[in-house]
Design an enzyme around this catalytic site. Structure first.
Site, PDB file in Angstrom:
ATOM      1  N   ARG A 102     -14.621  57.102  -1.052  1.00  0.00           N
ATOM      2  CA  ARG A 102     -15.361  55.891  -1.494  1.00  0.00           C
ATOM      3  C   ARG A 102     -16.400  55.513   0.034  1.00  0.00           C
ATOM      4  O   ARG A 102     -15.754  55.731   0.873  1.00  0.00           O
ATOM      5  CB  ARG A 102     -14.456  54.842  -1.306  1.00  0.00           C
ATOM      6  N   THR A 106     -20.017  50.179  -0.121  1.00  0.00           N
ATOM      7  CA  THR A 106     -19.834  49.856  -1.806  1.00  0.00           C
ATOM      8  C   THR A 106     -18.805  50.192  -2.569  1.00  0.00           C
ATOM      9  O   THR A 106     -18.797  49.567  -3.470  1.00  0.00           O
ATOM     10  CB  THR A 106     -21.370  50.758  -2.032  1.00  0.00           C
ATOM     11  N   ASP A 198      -5.127  51.270   3.419  1.00  0.00           N
ATOM     12  CA  ASP A 198      -5.650  52.513   3.204  1.00  0.00           C
ATOM     13  C   ASP A 198      -4.766  53.747   3.115  1.00  0.00           C
ATOM     14  O   ASP A 198      -4.089  53.948   4.071  1.00  0.00           O
ATOM     15  CB  ASP A 198      -6.651  52.798   4.124  1.00  0.00           C
ATOM     16  N   ASP A 201      -5.347  56.774   5.313  1.00  0.00           N
ATOM     17  CA  ASP A 201      -5.109  56.671   6.794  1.00  0.00           C
ATOM     18  C   ASP A 201      -3.766  56.489   7.233  1.00  0.00           C
ATOM     19  O   ASP A 201      -3.495  56.919   8.166  1.00  0.00           O
ATOM     20  CB  ASP A 201      -5.771  55.125   7.156  1.00  0.00           C
TER      21      ASP A 201
HETATM   22  C1  PRP Z   1      -8.951  56.123  -2.019  1.00  0.00           C
HETATM   23  C2  PRP Z   1      -7.766  56.506  -2.939  1.00  0.00           C
HETATM   24  C3  PRP Z   1      -8.638  56.763  -4.235  1.00  0.00           C
HETATM   25  C4  PRP Z   1      -9.557  55.762  -4.107  1.00  0.00           C
HETATM   26  C5  PRP Z   1      -9.314  54.695  -4.972  1.00  0.00           C
HETATM   27  O1  PRP Z   1      -9.494  57.297  -1.438  1.00  0.00           O
HETATM   28  O2  PRP Z   1      -7.036  57.750  -2.504  1.00  0.00           O
HETATM   29  O3  PRP Z   1      -9.175  58.181  -4.520  1.00  0.00           O
HETATM   30  O4  PRP Z   1      -9.763  55.317  -2.688  1.00  0.00           O
HETATM   31  O5  PRP Z   1     -10.397  53.590  -4.985  1.00  0.00           O
HETATM   32  P1  PRP Z   1     -11.225  53.481  -6.292  1.00  0.00           P
HETATM   33  O6  PRP Z   1     -10.366  53.482  -7.418  1.00  0.00           O
HETATM   34  O7  PRP Z   1     -12.024  52.013  -5.939  1.00  0.00           O
HETATM   35  O8  PRP Z   1     -12.372  54.606  -6.468  1.00  0.00           O
HETATM   36  P2  PRP Z   1     -10.729  57.156  -0.252  1.00  0.00           P
HETATM   37  O9  PRP Z   1     -11.979  57.081  -1.059  1.00  0.00           O
HETATM   38  O10 PRP Z   1     -10.521  56.016   0.480  1.00  0.00           O
HETATM   39  O11 PRP Z   1     -10.657  58.660   0.352  1.00  0.00           O
HETATM   40  P3  PRP Z   1      -9.442  59.574   1.209  1.00  0.00           P
HETATM   41  O12 PRP Z   1      -8.257  59.633   0.209  1.00  0.00           O
HETATM   42  O13 PRP Z   1     -10.145  60.350   1.703  1.00  0.00           O
HETATM   43  O14 PRP Z   1      -8.756  58.470   2.131  1.00  0.00           O
HETATM   44  N1  URA Z   2      -7.967  53.338  -1.420  1.00  0.00           N
HETATM   45  C1  URA Z   2      -7.094  52.769  -0.709  1.00  0.00           C
HETATM   46  O1  URA Z   2      -6.358  53.538   0.000  1.00  0.00           O
HETATM   47  N2  URA Z   2      -6.408  51.566  -0.879  1.00  0.00           N
HETATM   48  C2  URA Z   2      -6.843  50.676  -1.342  1.00  0.00           C
HETATM   49  O2  URA Z   2      -6.266  49.629  -1.527  1.00  0.00           O
HETATM   50  C3  URA Z   2      -8.252  50.887  -2.305  1.00  0.00           C
HETATM   51  C4  URA Z   2      -8.632  52.341  -2.227  1.00  0.00           C
END
Ligand code: PRP
Ligand code: URA
Length: 207
Positions: A102, A106, A198, A201
């Site tokens: 993400r 945005t 997150d 993280d």
């Molecule tokens: C997080 C999570 C989902 C997404 C959800 O991933 O693991 O994939 O956000 O958000 P959405 O429904 O608004 O798309 P992120 O993009 O933070 O990546 P990561 O898993 O690498 O931390």
């Molecule tokens: N991704 C996350 O890890 N947490 C949230 O709350 C939304 C997107």
């Protein structure tokens, strides 16, 4: 029935550990595995089986074996925190990976990686991603799985927002979402409230 709420005391116990901001990455990972075993077991409850017989030391016993090809697809990176649990339940599963990130401003997800097993049309696909927030990542992953031929897809997540559920329901109405909880909604940064922060993280200590 697009959402199946998984209500189990052990699920809620693990969820509260994941939500707690004091939980360290070590304990966060263990709670993620614990909850994922229970959620995946529920999502796999309808898997067809075929009858078989095995010989115990005392004689033949009737049993049932998994019939379909199971494919588990973690959405990177956070979905990897659920993978070990699913493979413990279905060691024979094939594994596909979808990398989505993400944008921090945005919240729009873009794909940076995809590697899926072949012949998904007859497979039972379990997509694992702990957070269903806007639903953008889930829909992008489901679009990709659909283009790869997947017909039967279930999503397992750990926290879902109403916005994400609505988007998946609108764009992929046949997909069932397994989650223990539907939270209040999203904040201005598109994070789930109260959520758990997150996930990636916290899983990997990259906060
Ligand atoms: C997080 C999570 C989902 C997404 C959800 O991933 O693991 O994939 O956000 O958000 P959405 O429904 O608004 O798309 P992120 O993009 O933070 O990546 P990561 O898993 O690498 O931390
Ligand atoms: N991704 C996350 O890890 N947490 C949230 O709350 C939304 C997107």
């Amino acid at each position: 029935m697009p959402v199946q709420l998984v209500d189990h005391p052990l699920v809620h116990d693990a969820l509260v550990a994941l939500r707690d901001k004091r939980t360290t990455p070590e304990h966060f990972r263990r709670a993620a595995t614990r909850i994922s075993v229970l959620l995946a077991a529920e999502a796999l409850r309808e898997l067809p089986t075929s009858s078989t017989t095995v010989d115990t030391p005392l004689g033949p016993a009737a049993g049932r074996r998994l019939a379909p090809d199971v494919v588990v697809v973690p959405v990177l990176r956070a979905g990897l925190g659920m993978l070990e649990a699913v493979l413990e339940l279905v060691p024979s599963a094939r594994v596909g990976h979808i990398g989505l990130q993400r944008d921090e401003l945005t919240a729009v997800a873009s794909q940076y990686y995809a590697k899926l097993p072949a012949s998904l049309d007859a497979s039972y696909v379990l997509m694992i991603d702990p957070m269903l927030a806007t639903g953008g990542s889930a829909v992008a992953a489901l679009d990709l799985l659909g283009r790869a031929g997947a017909h039967v897809v279930r999503i397992v997540c750990i926290v879902a927002a109403p916005e994400g559920i609505a988007l998946v329901e609108q764009r992929h109405p046949h997909v069932v979402i397994y989650t223990p909880v539907v939270d209040e909604g999203l904040n201005q940064h598109k994070f789930i409230v109260p959520g758990l922060g997150d996930f990636g993280d916290r899983l990997y200590g990259t906060v």
